[in-house]
Scaffold this active site. Sequence first.
Site, PDB file in Angstrom:
ATOM      1  N   ALA A 211       0.800  -1.236   0.000  1.00  0.00           N
ATOM      2  CA  ALA A 211       0.000   0.000   0.000  1.00  0.00           C
ATOM      3  C   ALA A 211       0.827   1.279   0.000  1.00  0.00           C
ATOM      4  O   ALA A 211       0.270   2.369   0.074  1.00  0.00           O
ATOM      5  CB  ALA A 211      -0.989   0.041   1.157  1.00  0.00           C
ATOM      6  N   ALA A 212       2.151   1.181  -0.110  1.00  0.00           N
ATOM      7  CA  ALA A 212       2.957   2.403  -0.172  1.00  0.00           C
ATOM      8  C   ALA A 212       2.586   3.234  -1.397  1.00  0.00           C
ATOM      9  O   ALA A 212       2.467   4.459  -1.321  1.00  0.00           O
ATOM     10  CB  ALA A 212       4.439   2.061  -0.190  1.00  0.00           C
ATOM     11  N   GLY A 213       2.401   2.565  -2.528  1.00  0.00           N
ATOM     12  CA  GLY A 213       1.993   3.274  -3.742  1.00  0.00           C
ATOM     13  C   GLY A 213       0.612   3.881  -3.613  1.00  0.00           C
ATOM     14  O   GLY A 213       0.346   4.974  -4.137  1.00  0.00           O
ATOM     15  N   ASP A 214      -0.283   3.195  -2.922  1.00  0.00           N
ATOM     16  CA  ASP A 214      -1.629   3.732  -2.702  1.00  0.00           C
ATOM     17  C   ASP A 214      -1.585   4.952  -1.788  1.00  0.00           C
ATOM     18  O   ASP A 214      -2.309   5.923  -1.995  1.00  0.00           O
ATOM     19  CB  ASP A 214      -2.531   2.652  -2.100  1.00  0.00           C
ATOM     20  CG  ASP A 214      -2.730   1.470  -3.034  1.00  0.00           C
ATOM     21  OD1 ASP A 214      -2.746   1.682  -4.256  1.00  0.00           O
ATOM     22  OD2 ASP A 214      -2.864   0.337  -2.528  1.00  0.00           O
TER      23      ASP A 214
END
Length: 295
Positions: free
Chosen positions: A239-242
Site C-alpha cells: 500500500a505504499a503506492g496507494d
Amino acid sequence: MDLVVQTPRLPSPGETLQGDHFFTASGGKGANQAVAAARLGALTHLVGRVGEDSFGQELLAHLNETGVQTEGVKVDSQTSSGVAMIAVDQNSENTIIIIPGANGRVEGLDVDRLKNLFPHASALLLQLEVPLPTIIDAAKAAKKAGVKVILDPAPAPESLPDELYSLIDIITPNETEAKQLTGFDLSAENNWIQAANFFLNRGVQTVVLKLGAFGVFCLNKAGHFRVEAFPVKAVDTVAAGDAFNGAMAAAFERGLSLREAVIWGTAAGALATTKSGAQPSLPDRETFEAFLNSH
C-alpha cells in the site's frame, strides 16, 4: 480483503514454507487510496462494489470509520468480495495474488453514480482492479467534467489502449509497472526519461515514476524534477503506492502545486512502509504533518 502471511522468504514454485504470522486487513487499491486521502483531510468518495459476505460488511464498516463516503459502493449479491493473498518476507518484499470478486463486475451503472460526484470533485483516482472498459468510461466522464484524472496502472497489464492514455492527466507507475508497460528497466537512471516519454508520446499529460529507494521522478512538457525518498525503517511495502496516490490527490484538493503534491505522496508512501498491512499502515493527518515538518 487482504489475507497476509509473513514469512522468512518468498517460496519457490512447488515449495511449502512455514510462515511467522497471519492477519487480515482491509485493502484493495481503490479503497486504500480513498482511505489515504480521507485520513489526510480530503473529502473522499469511493465508487465500486463489494460482495454480500462478511468481508464486504467489514470493508464497508472500516471505510466508514476512516471517513470515506461509501454511498457509491454497491453490495453485489451475485459474487464474493475481492480478496488479495499477500506474502511478505523479512526484507519487506511481497508477492500478491488478486481475486477480483465484486470488483470484476464494476460497470456502467457504477460510472453513472460516479458522475453525480463530479461537480464538486478535484480529482478522480483510478486503478486497474476493475474492468478496463469501466476505467475508460470513468476517465471519459471525468475529462468531460473537467476533473483531473490520476491513473495508478496497477496491476499492470502488458499494454494499455491509446484511448485511455489520452484521457490521463497524471500516471503513477512504480518500477515494475513502468517496465511492464514501456519495456524500460528503471533500475538504470538513464532510462527514466525514456520511460516517461513513452507515456507522454501517447497523450498522458504528466508522468510520475515511483522508484522506491530512488524516490520519484516527474516529467511533463514543462520539464522534469526528482524528489528523493524519505529515509525510514521499512516493515513492508504493501500500500505504499496507494498512500502516495491518495496523498497526492489530497494535496491537489488543498490547491498545492504538482511538486508539492509529489512531496506529499513521497512522504505518505514512506510512512506507509513503516507499518504492516494496507489500510492500517496509511498515515493520519497528525502523523503525516509531523513527519513532513520534521523532514
